[in-house]
Write an enzyme that holds these catalytic residues in place. Structure first.
Site, PDB file in Angstrom:
ATOM      1  N   TYR A 147     -17.639  -4.001  15.005  1.00 47.91           N
ATOM      2  CA  TYR A 147     -18.029  -3.275  16.370  1.00 47.91           C
ATOM      3  C   TYR A 147     -17.980  -4.072  17.504  1.00 47.91           C
ATOM      4  O   TYR A 147     -18.868  -5.200  17.616  1.00 47.91           O
ATOM      5  CB  TYR A 147     -19.184  -2.344  16.091  1.00 47.91           C
ATOM      6  CG  TYR A 147     -19.309  -1.402  17.355  1.00 47.91           C
ATOM      7  CD1 TYR A 147     -18.800  -0.303  17.504  1.00 47.91           C
ATOM      8  CD2 TYR A 147     -20.492  -1.935  18.127  1.00 47.91           C
ATOM      9  CE1 TYR A 147     -19.172   0.515  18.671  1.00 47.91           C
ATOM     10  CE2 TYR A 147     -20.752  -1.114  19.259  1.00 47.91           C
ATOM     11  CZ  TYR A 147     -19.986   0.124  19.398  1.00 47.91           C
ATOM     12  OH  TYR A 147     -20.309   0.712  20.518  1.00 47.91           O
ATOM     13  N   ASP A 249     -19.089 -12.307  20.385  1.00 45.99           N
ATOM     14  CA  ASP A 249     -19.750 -11.213  20.735  1.00 45.99           C
ATOM     15  C   ASP A 249     -21.230 -11.339  20.119  1.00 45.99           C
ATOM     16  O   ASP A 249     -21.502 -11.227  18.797  1.00 45.99           O
ATOM     17  CB  ASP A 249     -19.027 -10.066  20.143  1.00 45.99           C
ATOM     18  CG  ASP A 249     -19.934  -8.650  20.385  1.00 45.99           C
ATOM     19  OD1 ASP A 249     -21.077  -8.688  20.797  1.00 45.99           O
ATOM     20  OD2 ASP A 249     -19.400  -7.628  20.134  1.00 45.99           O
ATOM     21  N   LYS A 276     -27.533  -5.824  25.850  1.00 46.83           N
ATOM     22  CA  LYS A 276     -28.753  -5.452  25.156  1.00 46.83           C
ATOM     23  C   LYS A 276     -30.088  -6.199  25.518  1.00 46.83           C
ATOM     24  O   LYS A 276     -30.669  -5.601  26.558  1.00 46.83           O
ATOM     25  CB  LYS A 276     -28.718  -5.540  23.592  1.00 46.83           C
ATOM     26  CG  LYS A 276     -27.713  -4.543  23.069  1.00 46.83           C
ATOM     27  CD  LYS A 276     -27.521  -4.268  21.466  1.00 46.83           C
ATOM     28  CE  LYS A 276     -26.543  -3.567  21.150  1.00 46.83           C
ATOM     29  NZ  LYS A 276     -26.485  -2.126  21.356  1.00 46.83           N
TER      30      LYS A 276
END
Length: 442
Positions: A147, A249, A276
């Site tokens: 993801y 990522d 985040k």
């Protein structure tokens, strides 16, 4: 009030009925859905969240791993309130964006320049576009099942199933959203996780057409198992030899070490995407990398290859909150949190042994994930759940919610600095009870 309390009239049910009339499915993000209706928050502090029914739970989801200090940290709150009184967003630059960029770059010696954006999805999207602008190539390569947000190219293969995922030595480029352009699928090369030989063979077929390889070294959807050093080394060598870029990522994994999970591998990425936790509880994204690569976004360059901007990028509220949060998340705080996660994994592994549960636990840094399968998954296909495993996982999730815990809906758990050993041990005890109830139910 405990999580076991029952209500004759549920405010949550009433809210959900209203929500369904104005929101698709009654929600703004699918991750909050649960049966028969979502929970709705009233307030939160530290590692505890109280819903509108008065039920308080320990939060191991932390807004999908974005709250490193839990909720309402007083230092972050004080800084944000002071900034709110000065303004929330401007059409001119702010000093705090410079100070915060300096701080993030100081955490990783390979970060030479940095650009702020508004989400992890946007950070990955900008990183891919920067790689294409730098190399002049179109294709990207990514791990099957991983993801990376909602961008057409980044989301390919993240929901593939046995019916459409193809051969393991040639995984299919499977769209997530109906209507994804065929050209987008053609420009995404999918490689198996943790298999350097098969992955290299696939990459070699595309040679100099690949702009970048996009990698998460601890991919949640793939199973939250760390990448093998040999796999990471192969990707670094292949990208160097083929003049492609290696994009990491670290939207989730930047919490794992002071300078990100890439420290586990002594790895120098060409571009790192973050998000985040670096927002301190506010929407955020960032990409950092080498000077010459990041300069494709330099508006002062004689040949600007990637014009980039964003109305709320580097807004002072997010910058202030992020700076305060990350300054608090120093090396001792990182290590303490990782130790709590190790305590949780060890405890759950012992519970699995003593109960004989058909389960295993994966993870790294301050995150872990419980699988309802006896063998540790090595890749997306091994982590893919059977119908029976999905039923047992759903049982455990409901049990944990009823027992006073908030978890990610894959049965993954993230730690926050607001937690201590007592919260960890309570979770382990609840999981043991859940396994014993599962055994009795079947």
């Amino acid at each position: 009030m405990t999580a076991h309390a029952k209500f004759s009239a549920s405010r949550s049910e009433e809210l959900y009925e209203r929500a369904k009339t104005v929101l698709p499915g009654g929600v703004s993000r699918n991750t909050v859905l649960r049966s028969p209706y979502p929970l709705y928050v009233d307030r939160a502090e530290g590692c505890h969240v109280t819903d509108i029914e008065g039920v308080t739970r320990i939060d191991f989801a932390n807004n999908m791993a974005s709250l490193i200090h839990g909720h309402s940290h007083p230092v972050v709150n004080k800084a944000v309130i002071a900034q709110l009184q000065r303004g929330t967003a401007f059409s001119i630059a702010t000093e705090v964006e410079i100070v915060y960029a300096e701080h993030l770059c100081s955490r990783n010696g390979h970060f030479e320049k940095l650009r702020f954006v508004n989400s992890g999805t946007e950070a990955v999207m900008a990183a891919l576009k920067a790689a294409r602008a730098y190399t002049g190539r179109a294709k990207i390569a990514k791990v099957e099942g991983a993801y990376h947000g909602g961008y057409d190219y980044a989301e390919v293969s993240q929901t593939s199933t046995p019916s459409n995922w193809g051969k393991d030595d040639n995984p299919a480029s499977v769209p997530v959203a109906h209507g994804t352009p065929a050209k987008a699928l053609e420009d995404v090369v999918v490689i198996p996780f943790n298999d350097p030989d098969k992955a290299k063979s696939i990459l070699d077929r595309h040679g100099h057409d690949i702009a970048c390889v996009l990698l998460d070294v601890l991919p949640h959807r793939v199973g939250l198992a760390p990448a093998k050093p040999a796999f990471v080394e192969m990707l670094r060598e292949w990208t160097d030899q083929n003049e492609a870029l290696l994009i990491l990522d670290e939207v989730i994994t930047f919490r794992s070490k002071y300078g990100g999970a890439q420290e586990w591998y002594n790895l120098e990425a060409d571009i790192t995407a973050m998000g985040k936790i670096i927002g301190g509880g506010f929407p955020v994204g960032a990409l950092a990398g080498k000077n010459d690569i990041m300069d494709v976004m330099n508006p002062l360059a004689s040949n600007l290859r990637f014009p980039h901007s964003g109305t709320f990028s580097a807004n002072p509220v997010t910058m202030t909150a992020g700076l305060a949060a990350m300054q608090l998340f120093d090396r001792p705080a990182v290590e303490r949190l990782n130790e709590l996660s190790t305590r949780a994994r060890s405890g759950i592994e012992e519970v699995i042994r003593t109960t004989g549960a058909r389960a295993c636990v994966t993870g790294g840094g301050s995150m872990l994930r419980l699988h309802m399968k006896p063998k540790l998954p090595n890749n997306y296909r091994e982590a893919f759940s059977t119908p029976e495993e999905k039923w047992r996982l759903s049982f455990m999730l409901d049990h944990l919610s009823d027992s006073g815990f908030i978890t990610i809906n894959t049965c993954a758990f993230t730690m926050s600095t607001a937690m201590g050993e007592s919260e960890i041990d309570s979770l382990v005890d609840a999981i043991e009870i859940g396994f014993r109830r599962l055994a009795a139910d079947r």
